[in-house]
Design a protein around this motif. Structure first.
Motif, PDB file in Angstrom:
ATOM      1  N   THR A  15       0.856  -1.180   0.000  1.00 38.90           N
ATOM      2  CA  THR A  15       0.000   0.000   0.000  1.00 38.90           C
ATOM      3  C   THR A  15       0.898   1.239   0.000  1.00 38.90           C
ATOM      4  O   THR A  15       2.104   1.137   0.253  1.00 38.90           O
ATOM      5  N   GLN A  16       0.335   2.403  -0.265  1.00 40.43           N
ATOM      6  CA  GLN A  16       1.142   3.621  -0.352  1.00 40.43           C
ATOM      7  C   GLN A  16       1.900   3.895   0.946  1.00 40.43           C
ATOM      8  O   GLN A  16       3.051   4.301   0.919  1.00 40.43           O
ATOM      9  N   SER A  17       1.275   3.634   2.078  1.00 39.65           N
ATOM     10  CA  SER A  17       1.922   3.900   3.363  1.00 39.65           C
ATOM     11  C   SER A  17       3.120   2.986   3.618  1.00 39.65           C
ATOM     12  O   SER A  17       3.969   3.295   4.437  1.00 39.65           O
ATOM     13  N   ARG A  18       3.212   1.861   2.914  1.00 38.90           N
ATOM     14  CA  ARG A  18       4.311   0.913   3.119  1.00 38.90           C
ATOM     15  C   ARG A  18       5.424   1.032   2.088  1.00 38.90           C
ATOM     16  O   ARG A  18       6.406   0.309   2.153  1.00 38.90           O
ATOM     17  N   LEU A  19       5.272   1.949   1.124  1.00 39.75           N
ATOM     18  CA  LEU A  19       6.319   2.134   0.116  1.00 39.75           C
ATOM     19  C   LEU A  19       7.564   2.724   0.756  1.00 39.75           C
ATOM     20  O   LEU A  19       7.488   3.740   1.438  1.00 39.75           O
ATOM     21  N   ALA A  20       8.702   2.105   0.526  1.00 38.82           N
ATOM     22  CA  ALA A  20       9.951   2.610   1.100  1.00 38.82           C
ATOM     23  C   ALA A  20      10.648   3.574   0.143  1.00 38.82           C
ATOM     24  O   ALA A  20      11.389   4.446   0.561  1.00 38.82           O
ATOM     25  N   THR A  21      10.412   3.407  -1.151  1.00 44.08           N
ATOM     26  CA  THR A  21      11.076   4.218  -2.161  1.00 44.08           C
ATOM     27  C   THR A  21      10.212   5.415  -2.524  1.00 44.08           C
ATOM     28  O   THR A  21       9.042   5.246  -2.864  1.00 44.08           O
ATOM     29  N   GLU A 134      -2.789  -1.570  -3.975  1.00 42.50           N
ATOM     30  CA  GLU A 134      -1.445  -2.061  -3.683  1.00 42.50           C
ATOM     31  C   GLU A 134      -0.623  -1.968  -4.964  1.00 42.50           C
ATOM     32  O   GLU A 134      -1.164  -2.133  -6.060  1.00 42.50           O
ATOM     33  N   VAL A 135       0.683  -1.722  -4.813  1.00 48.16           N
ATOM     34  CA  VAL A 135       1.556  -1.597  -5.985  1.00 48.16           C
ATOM     35  C   VAL A 135       2.776  -2.490  -5.847  1.00 48.16           C
ATOM     36  O   VAL A 135       3.134  -2.913  -4.734  1.00 48.16           O
ATOM     37  N   CYS A 136       3.420  -2.750  -6.976  1.00 45.59           N
ATOM     38  CA  CYS A 136       4.677  -3.491  -7.003  1.00 45.59           C
ATOM     39  C   CYS A 136       5.343  -3.261  -8.346  1.00 45.59           C
ATOM     40  O   CYS A 136       4.724  -2.732  -9.277  1.00 45.59           O
ATOM     41  N   HIS A 137       6.605  -3.674  -8.435  1.00 44.31           N
ATOM     42  CA  HIS A 137       7.241  -3.790  -9.745  1.00 44.31           C
ATOM     43  C   HIS A 137       6.744  -5.121 -10.304  1.00 44.31           C
ATOM     44  O   HIS A 137       7.064  -6.187  -9.774  1.00 44.31           O
ATOM     45  N   TYR A 138       5.927  -5.045 -11.333  1.00 49.01           N
ATOM     46  CA  TYR A 138       5.259  -6.221 -11.875  1.00 49.01           C
ATOM     47  C   TYR A 138       6.276  -7.116 -12.581  1.00 49.01           C
ATOM     48  O   TYR A 138       7.070  -6.638 -13.397  1.00 49.01           O
ATOM     49  N   PRO A 139       6.275  -8.406 -12.278  1.00 49.71           N
ATOM     50  CA  PRO A 139       7.244  -9.314 -12.911  1.00 49.71           C
ATOM     51  C   PRO A 139       7.089  -9.334 -14.437  1.00 49.71           C
ATOM     52  O   PRO A 139       5.986  -9.525 -14.954  1.00 49.71           O
ATOM     53  N   ALA A 140       8.191  -9.152 -15.134  1.00 50.80           N
ATOM     54  CA  ALA A 140       8.170  -9.153 -16.599  1.00 50.80           C
ATOM     55  C   ALA A 140       7.598 -10.460 -17.144  1.00 50.80           C
ATOM     56  O   ALA A 140       6.890 -10.469 -18.149  1.00 50.80           O
TER      57      ALA A 140
END
Length: 187
Positions: A15-21, A134-140
């Motif tokens: 979630t946005q609150s857990r993004l470290a970058t 929720e977000v992530c770097h989506y696996p290619a």
């Protein structure tokens, strides 16, 4: 044309609150916008928006999808993958999934959407409630082969209505970011 989904390490959805970058404001704005992405794409494309189905079928859901939908691992669900296009360019790769039993009881016919936007349907039905994005770097490896690129941002959220849960994931392709650049407004 279906594509194989190899076994890979499941990304950590945050979630946005857990993004470290820290992210650029424009990226944050697109990833965590609570409104209809379809409507936003229609506006950005000046009504030159379309949906192109890539895959629609019953298949085993990925483990991260089963967990997000509170299903047993390996549960069968309807999988719909599409490109959301602006001016004919693929801007978003979207993957929407729902459990078979929930769809059969919930009265939503995902198999009949064709080139219509699922997102527009979800935002027009006030009975659906949206869970946090929720977000992530989506696996290619989870992308269609013509867009297999590492490091693309993806987001997902769950929509619930009377026992029916849908998980909608949207991956932001490079052409979208190019279309949002201010210099393009003068083209």
């Amino acid at each position: 044309m279906p594509h194989d989904i190899p076994l890979i390490t499941t990304p950590q959805w945050l979630t946005q609150s857990r993004l470290a970058t820290p992210l650029a404001p424009v990226t944050l704005d697109w990833l965590f916008d609570q409104g209809s992405l379809t409507r936003r794409l229609i506006q950005l494309s000046a009504d030159h928006f379309s949906v192109t189905p890539v895959l629609e079928s019953w298949q085993p859901l990925r483990d991260d999808e089963c967990a997000a939908l509170d299903l047993a691992p390996g549960s069968i669900g309807w999988v719909r993958e599409v490109y959301l296009r602006g001016h004919g360019e693929p801007w978003i790769f979207a993957r929407s999934v729902a459990a078979r039993a929930a769809l059969e009881q919930g009265g939503l016919h995902m198999d009949q959407l064709g080139s219509r936007s699922l997102g527009e349907l979800l935002f027009c039905d006030q009975a659906f409630s949206r869970q946090p994005i929720e977000v992530c770097h989506y696996p290619a490896a989870w992308l269609p082969t013509d867009h297999e690129t590492e490091g693309l941002w993806g987001r997902r959220s769950r929509f619930d209505r009377d026992g029916l849960s849908l998980l909608v994931a949207e991956v932001f392709l490079p052409a979208l970011w190019q279309a949002t650049e201010p210099s393009r407004e003068n083209d």
